[in-house]
Design an enzyme around this catalytic site. Structure first.
Site, PDB file in Angstrom:
ATOM      1  N   SER A   1       0.822  -1.220   0.000  1.00  0.00           N
ATOM      2  CA  SER A   1       0.000   0.000   0.000  1.00  0.00           C
ATOM      3  C   SER A   1       0.846   1.255   0.000  1.00  0.00           C
ATOM      4  CB  SER A   1      -0.841   0.061   1.278  1.00  0.00           C
ATOM      5  OG  SER A   1      -1.625  -1.062   1.421  1.00  0.00           O
TER       6      SER A   1
ATOM      7  N   HIS B   1      -1.586  -2.947  -6.912  1.00  0.00           N
ATOM      8  CA  HIS B   1      -2.211  -2.543  -5.645  1.00  0.00           C
ATOM      9  C   HIS B   1      -3.736  -2.573  -5.744  1.00  0.00           C
ATOM     10  CE1 HIS B   1      -3.054   0.743  -2.459  1.00  0.00           C
ATOM     11  NE2 HIS B   1      -3.042  -0.445  -1.908  1.00  0.00           N
TER      12      HIS B   1
ATOM     13  N   GLU C   1      -4.091   0.184  -8.724  1.00  0.00           N
ATOM     14  CA  GLU C   1      -2.903   0.982  -9.064  1.00  0.00           C
ATOM     15  C   GLU C   1      -1.803   0.010  -9.499  1.00  0.00           C
ATOM     16  OE1 GLU C   1      -3.137   4.925  -6.180  1.00  0.00           O
ATOM     17  OE2 GLU C   1      -2.500   3.051  -5.275  1.00  0.00           O
TER      18      GLU C   1
ATOM     19  N   ASN D   1      -3.447   6.189  -1.349  1.00  0.00           N
ATOM     20  CA  ASN D   1      -3.078   6.205   0.068  1.00  0.00           C
ATOM     21  C   ASN D   1      -2.350   7.478   0.479  1.00  0.00           C
ATOM     22  OD1 ASN D   1      -4.406   3.929   0.807  1.00  0.00           O
ATOM     23  ND2 ASN D   1      -2.689   2.563   0.382  1.00  0.00           N
TER      24      ASN D   1
END
Ligand code: NAD
Length: 284
Positions: A122, A143, A155, A193
């Site tokens: 992450s 991701h 991602e 994130n």
């Protein structure tokens, strides 16, 4: 549990390492999309729990003949060596650079050159992990978001070494899962994130002021911003230990004090209040 080593190689096999939140969720969506899944964990006990959990999820969302069909393509192992029949291996273990690096060092030693190695990290640097891989051209970040069956975005994070073939294979996997890829170069927290954890940390700082509750903040965010979950519900859902690791990684990588983890979060994790199916900000 079946012994996968007897079923032979398939061009559609995906190795998953880790039987936590994401390892379980990815196994489910990959099985639903028709892939064979080889799930690796450190202990038989963790694999038995994962088997139960995956079967229960499939029973909730699929007819019984489909559950049987999906289950027949799921195999379990505690050995890295059993992953060498995979086409792609996606690592879903704890968000710790040393643990992940160790895992990829081992994988890159034993896996034939054609196997693509991916991480579901992450927040960690794809460039830094790739430095520990014998053939960094075959390494990429893929991701997924939680809950994986609902979230459309994936991602895809490349390093300067990632080959065109590796990128195209990752894109094609995401497409087969009916999700949308966003291709990025490695940077702390990528896009989602980087933004999310600024928001989550601010919610924690607001709570620490002492005159607003978790419930009030969650309600304000759901009704005022139209988010499906409030920040405290979301942190419980992600896992507070994972949130703390991500916060620490972002703080270290950016030096930005906005990611400095709140004392409240640190205390909760050290008391074992880590959310998910256990106590966190709320009782589960
Ligand atoms: P989790 O804590 O639920 O599971 C972690 C897994 O790692 C477990 O199977 C555990 O046994 C294993 N593990 C722990 N220490 C280990 C070690 N030293 N060596 C080998 N295995 C070890 O975590 P998760 O939420 O599934 O997260 C896994 C990865 O996915 C992390 O990189 C995380 O950042 C990422 N991720 C998490 C979420 C989320 O919402 N939880 C979303 C997207 C990506």
């Amino acid at each position: 549990m079946e012994d996968c080593t007897k079923t032979g190689v398939s061009v559609n096999t995906i190795g998953i390492i880790g039987t936590g939140v994401m390892g379980i969720q990815l196994s489910v969506i990959l099985l639903q999309a028709g892939f064979n899944v080889m799930l690796k964990s450190r202990t038989d006990n963790a694999l038995q729990n994962a088997d139960r959990e995956i079967t229960n999820i499939l029973r909730r969302i699929e007819a019984s003949d489909r559950v049987k069909h999906h289950r027949s393509r799921l195999c379990f192992t505690t050995k890295f060596s059993d992953l060498v029949t995979s086409d792609i291996i996606i690592e879903c273990i704890v968000e710790d650079i040393l643990v992940k690096t160790q895992c990829f060092k081992q994988l890159s030693r034993i896996c034939p050159d054609n196997i693509i190695l991916a991480t579901n990290t992450s927040s960690l640097s794809i460039n830094e992990i790739s430095e520990n891989i014998l053939i960094p051209e075959r390494f990429i970040g893929i991701h997924f978001f939680n809950p994986a069956h609902k979230m459309q975005l994936v991602e895809i994070i490349t390093s300067p070494f990632t080959s065109k073939h590796t990128l195209e294979t990752a894109l094609s996997l995401v497409k087969k899962l009916d999700k949308i890829s966003l291709v990025l170069k490695s940077s702390p927290g990528f896009i989602v994130n980087r933004l999310l954890f600024t928001f989550l940390n601010e919610a924690l700082h607001l709570l620490e002021q002492g005159n607003i509750s978790e419930e009030q903040i969650d309600l304000a965010v759901k009704l005022g911003l139209n988010h499906p979950m409030g920040p405290f519900e979301l942190m419980d859902f992600i896992g507070l230990d994972t949130c703390l690791s991500i916060m620490n990684n972002l703080h270290q990588a950016t030096g930005n004090p906005q990611f400095s983890p709140s004392v409240r979060l640190q205390n909760m994790v050290s008391l074992g209040k880590i959310g998910r199916d256990r106590e966190g900000f709320y009782h589960h």
